[in-house]
Design an enzyme around this catalytic site. Sequence first.
Site, PDB file in Angstrom:
ATOM      1  N   TRP A  82       0.820  -1.211   0.000  1.00  0.00           N
ATOM      2  CA  TRP A  82       0.000   0.000   0.000  1.00  0.00           C
ATOM      3  C   TRP A  82       0.853   1.260   0.000  1.00  0.00           C
ATOM      4  O   TRP A  82       0.486   2.266  -0.618  1.00  0.00           O
ATOM      5  CB  TRP A  82      -0.981  -0.030   1.176  1.00  0.00           C
ATOM      6  CG  TRP A  82      -1.872  -1.231   1.091  1.00  0.00           C
ATOM      7  CD1 TRP A  82      -1.876  -2.308   1.931  1.00  0.00           C
ATOM      8  CD2 TRP A  82      -2.830  -1.524   0.064  1.00  0.00           C
ATOM      9  NE1 TRP A  82      -2.785  -3.245   1.499  1.00  0.00           N
ATOM     10  CE2 TRP A  82      -3.384  -2.788   0.363  1.00  0.00           C
ATOM     11  CE3 TRP A  82      -3.256  -0.834  -1.068  1.00  0.00           C
ATOM     12  CZ2 TRP A  82      -4.360  -3.378  -0.443  1.00  0.00           C
ATOM     13  CZ3 TRP A  82      -4.239  -1.427  -1.874  1.00  0.00           C
ATOM     14  CH2 TRP A  82      -4.781  -2.682  -1.554  1.00  0.00           C
ATOM     15  N   ASP A 112      -1.225   6.806   6.537  1.00  0.00           N
ATOM     16  CA  ASP A 112      -2.339   5.945   6.162  1.00  0.00           C
ATOM     17  C   ASP A 112      -2.517   4.960   7.314  1.00  0.00           C
ATOM     18  O   ASP A 112      -1.699   4.073   7.512  1.00  0.00           O
ATOM     19  CB  ASP A 112      -2.010   5.221   4.855  1.00  0.00           C
ATOM     20  CG  ASP A 112      -3.057   4.171   4.468  1.00  0.00           C
ATOM     21  OD1 ASP A 112      -4.061   4.021   5.191  1.00  0.00           O
ATOM     22  OD2 ASP A 112      -2.848   3.498   3.439  1.00  0.00           O
ATOM     23  N   LYS A 137     -11.925  -1.769   8.182  1.00  0.00           N
ATOM     24  CA  LYS A 137     -11.158  -2.671   9.028  1.00  0.00           C
ATOM     25  C   LYS A 137     -11.446  -2.431  10.516  1.00  0.00           C
ATOM     26  O   LYS A 137     -11.798  -3.353  11.228  1.00  0.00           O
ATOM     27  CB  LYS A 137      -9.667  -2.531   8.722  1.00  0.00           C
ATOM     28  CG  LYS A 137      -9.331  -2.829   7.254  1.00  0.00           C
ATOM     29  CD  LYS A 137      -7.888  -2.579   6.930  1.00  0.00           C
ATOM     30  CE  LYS A 137      -7.603  -2.671   5.434  1.00  0.00           C
ATOM     31  NZ  LYS A 137      -7.813  -3.996   4.859  1.00  0.00           N
TER      32      LYS A 137
END
Length: 360
Positions: free
Chosen positions: A102, A172, A196
């Site tokens: 990511w 992030d 999540k």
Amino acid sequence: MNRTFNFNAGPAALPETVLLEAQKDLLNYQGTGMSVMELSHRSKEYEEIHNGASKKLRKLMNISDDYEVLFLQGGASLQFSMVPMNLLTEDTVGYYVLTGVWSEKALEEAKKLGNTAVLSSSKDENYRRIPSLDLNQIAENAAYLHITSNNTIFGTQWNSFPEQLKVPLIADMSSDILSAPININQFDMVYAGAQKNLGPSGVTVVIMKNHLFERSENSLPTMLNYETHRKNNSLFNTPPTFSIYLLKLVLDWVEDQGGIEGLAEKNDKKARLLYHVIDESSGFYKGHAHLDSRSKMNVTFTLPTEEMTKDFLNQAKEDGFVGLDGHRSVGGCRASIYNAVPLEHVAKLAEFMEQFKRGY
């Protein structure tokens, strides 16, 4: 109804009490005769949900008025583009720390929009650890330093964050936000897809210091400009109302669990259970991450052979464990033990792992 043992990496488990509350409100929210999904986003009822979610997040994370809280769409993946679009100005450089897939994707998007540099990376070790940083390598024309706090695919996590930076720190935090206390004042911007730890997919939370909005140019497309969403309280267009409603319910649940501190204690116990089985297995289970970089959200491990891994996953599925397959780029196994995964379910998984090993 039997609930499965859900270890999916995302969309992930939601608290059962939250789902039951949403079920109760599904057809008739607070006497309106409508579902939350049917409410106008300009209505008084939805306004209470929207502002209530922002207020509760501020309370839980101790977010001061120096920051704005935005509810956006497009997931963290859109933030990979919006961050450099708004903050990477001409003649500046966006610095990135690479700790997994990511962070690589975030860098790829930034490269399309401006000058970038990799401050540090652990790619040469297959992302088994969080790399060390030499902050002296950050040039004076740096726009920001971007990190990914938890790496779902490789199972690594930052245990501490860079301090006394002279440039904005952006994180992030899609997969570990609210899992442990952080000092939000260390960061100039935090963003997280909800699917999540915050709620269902569909909404992305952005926490951003006010001074950063000054960089957003009027020439940007309207919907890709952070200033658009700040001016309109994230209501410039129709927001993902049901996702924000569930986000609000999850935040209420977090408060009921003793806040972030209470969840952190439970998350520590869950992680210790699984890592104990791995560490005491005499190499039968082998963790991917270095000891000092282990994630408390995503426990990644391998078995001695692919055949044994396949057997493990098949037996686990038969016993009601879902989502234990490792990411296709890494293989092996992965147990995602986010906030809403009950300690009892993790204990069941630890017991299954021990039984499976004994069977060999």
